[in-house]
Design an enzyme around this catalytic site. Structure first.
Site, short mmCIF file in Angstrom:
data_model
loop_
_atom_site.label_atom_id
_atom_site.label_comp_id
_atom_site.label_asym_id
_atom_site.label_seq_id
_atom_site.Cartn_x
_atom_site.Cartn_y
_atom_site.Cartn_z
NE ARG A 82 62.04 -44.34 -3.08
CZ ARG A 82 61.95 -44.04 -4.71
NH1 ARG A 82 63.72 -43.41 -4.93
NH2 ARG A 82 61.30 -45.33 -5.02
CG HIS A 128 61.46 -49.02 -7.08
ND1 HIS A 128 61.54 -48.12 -5.97
CD2 HIS A 128 62.12 -49.32 -8.40
CE1 HIS A 128 62.67 -47.91 -7.46
NE2 HIS A 128 62.23 -48.78 -8.23
CG ASN A 174 60.83 -46.01 -8.55
OD1 ASN A 174 61.55 -44.40 -7.71
ND2 ASN A 174 61.10 -46.17 -9.38
CD GLU A 175 62.27 -43.63 -11.59
OE1 GLU A 175 63.50 -43.03 -10.84
OE2 GLU A 175 62.62 -44.68 -12.69
CG ASN A 315 62.88 -41.32 -8.64
OD1 ASN A 315 63.00 -40.54 -7.20
ND2 ASN A 315 62.63 -42.61 -9.08
CE1 TYR A 317 70.12 -41.93 -10.60
CE2 TYR A 317 67.84 -41.42 -11.28
CZ TYR A 317 68.81 -42.27 -10.26
OH TYR A 317 68.27 -42.99 -9.67
CD GLU A 381 64.96 -43.97 -7.77
OE1 GLU A 381 65.67 -43.95 -9.08
OE2 GLU A 381 64.40 -45.11 -7.40
CD1 TRP A 431 70.50 -45.16 -8.67
CD2 TRP A 431 68.80 -45.41 -6.71
NE1 TRP A 431 70.04 -46.56 -8.08
CE2 TRP A 431 68.90 -47.03 -8.08
CE3 TRP A 431 67.58 -45.84 -6.55
CZ2 TRP A 431 68.42 -48.27 -7.52
CZ3 TRP A 431 67.09 -46.81 -5.70
CH2 TRP A 431 67.28 -48.35 -6.93
CD GLU A 438 70.16 -49.40 -12.93
OE1 GLU A 438 69.29 -48.66 -13.05
OE2 GLU A 438 69.89 -49.17 -11.32
#
Length: 482
Positions: A82, A128, A174-175, A315, A317, A381, A431, A438
């Site tokens: 991706r 993104h 994305n997000e 996505n 975490y 992700e 990810w 970052e």
């Protein structure tokens, strides 16, 4: 966690797995071959916008080293990769009447061909976060619904026509939560607009994030309509959006905190997922808190947004313990913690304050999303940043025990959610492929499964990459003989 008692039972042979990246985080070469500026170029150079004062001008030099990155992916044996396309590399000034950059098209075309030559499926994100700076200056970017929709649709059309004969998996945005809340609310991400005047001279955190979010959904839906109307039949692909959101657990069993956990899910996930997958207005908890500051869909918009994703791009975490209270609207006026009532921590602490390792939450979120939205899930992700990894030697950093522990937990949860719980989950992307830029953390936070020596740009596989390679090799069924 108890796995399926049938140890031989495997994930479907067509389950997709691989690693993910984003253009601005890895490419570098920001002024090469006709690329225009994105909103992150100058923003990341402003004092105080990144923790280490560094920018994305070099990143992991992947614009120059893309062949090396493909070799790494092939060595890992991934099924898919991706990545995102940098809008200002394709259309330097961004707009529908602006010139298209042939060298930008050629770069991504070569990348796609290189992946396919190694049997790796390209999974492509259109947006993104690297909005062309020219569009932000021209009309306010995502704040202008009519203009950004037309320009985003045009950019998507250029990509579908250039790459759609070889790309069957598309993500629009994305997000969107991060774009709206962090870019226009907190002001920590580009373009950095916020009511907090110590951060920005411009912006209104009480309205702009909700306007931007609404415009993202409308623009996304128009891109999906374009693809379905003009390209899907011939190119045979699928298209969706990918949303960020972590599992939210009540701090205790009080009614207030149970409601707070659901409200937190509403303000992170339901904000976007309810209109897209359920075809409803924004969650009632949002409407109740924000009232008229939350835009309203026209009938035409809601009809367009409903069903505008062929799958659920996920996505995620971490897991949060939620308590009623606080005045952070973007969290739904919910306070979060990792500390249980008895004083123990939910899990291992990552380098970033917002992330702890708690695998049961991953399984719970998969179940919540599948039951609520009934759409196939693609985990686009998921990853972990080891504490102080940026200060470690290469030899120590590649022995990333905490990240391995994280992936052991989430892959066990993934397997259980599919084989025991019956969730329709079709892909998993770790990810990230590489340590990289970052965002506001600069290079101090490392999420990579491959260590990058930023002085030499040499790549070193970490133990976490080796773990994921082994897990999916052992747990994805072989394709049936033709």
């Amino acid at each position: 966690m108890t796995l399926n008692s049938d140890a031989k039972k495997q994930l479907p042979h067509d389950f997709i797995w691989g690693f993910a990246t984003a253009s601005f985080q890895i490419e570098g070469s920001t002024d090469v071959d006709g690329r225009g500026k994105s909103i992150w170029d100058d923003f990341s150079k402003l004092p105080g916008k990144t923790l280490d004062g560094k920018d994305g001008d070099v990143a992991t030099d992947s614009y120059q080293r893309w062949k090396e990155d493909i070799e790494l992916l092939a060595e890992y044996g991934v099924k898919s990769y991706r990545f995102s396309i940098a809008w200002p590399r394709i259309i330097p000034l961004g707009g529908r009447n602006d010139p298209v950059n042939a060298k930008g098209i050629k770069f991504y075309s070569n990348l796609i061909d290189g992946l396919l030559a190694k049997g790796i499926i390209p999974f492509v994100t259109l947006y993104h976060w690297d909005l062309p700076q020219a569009l932000h200056e021209r009309y306010g970017g995502w704040l202008n619904k009519e203009e950004i929709t037309q320009d985003f649709v045009h950019f998507a059309k250029v990509c579908f026509e250039a790459f759609g004969d070889r790309v069957q998996n598309w993500l629009t945005i994305n997000e969107p939560w991060c774009v709206s809340a962090i870019g226009y609310g907190y002001g920590r991400f580009a373009p950095g607009r916020t009511s907090e005047r110590s951060r920005s001279a411009e912006g209104d955190s009480s309205t702009e994030p909700y306007i931007v979010a609404h415009n993202e959904l409308v623009a996304h839906a128009h891109v999906v309509k374009l693809y379905r109307d003009q390209y899907k039949r011939q190119q045979g692909g699928q298209i969706g959006i990918t949303l960020n959101g972590d599992w939210c657990m009540p701090y205790d069993d009080s009614p207030e905190n149970i409601a707070a956990a659901q409200r937190s899910l509403d303000f992170h996930i339901g904000w976007y997922a309810d209109p897209v997958y359920l075809g409803t207005d924004y969650p009632e908890s949002m409407r109740k808190l924000l009232r008229d500051r939350l835009p309203r869909f026209t009938d035409e918009e809601l009809a367009l947004v409903k069903g505008s994703s062929d799958f659920y791009g996920m996505n995620t975490y971490t897991t949060k313990l939620c308590m009623d209270g606080g005045n952070d609207e973007f969290q739904g006026n919910v306070k979060t913690t990792f500390t249980r009532p008895d004083g123990t921590q939910l899990g291992n602490q990552a380098h970033c304050s917002w992330l702890q390792d708690y695998a049961p939450g991953f399984r719970a979120l998969l179940n919540y999303l599948w039951k609520r939205y009934q759409s196939p899930i693609y985990v686009t992700e998921n990853g972990f940043a080891v504490k102080d990894e940026h200060t470690k030697s290469v030899e120590d950093a590649i022995k990333d025990t905490e990240r391995v522990h994280y992936f052991k937990g989430v892959t066990a949860s993934l397997r259980a959610a599919i084989l025991e719980d019956g969730c329709d989950i079709r892909a998993y992307f770790g990810w990230s492929l590489l340590d990289n830029f970052e965002w506001a953390d600069g290079y101090t936070t490392r999420f990579g499964c491959t260590y990058v020596d930023y002085e030499t740009q040499k790549r070193y596989p970490k133990d976490s990459a080796k773990f994921l390679v082994k897990f999916f090799k052992e747990n994805v069924a072989a394709a049936p003989a033709s």
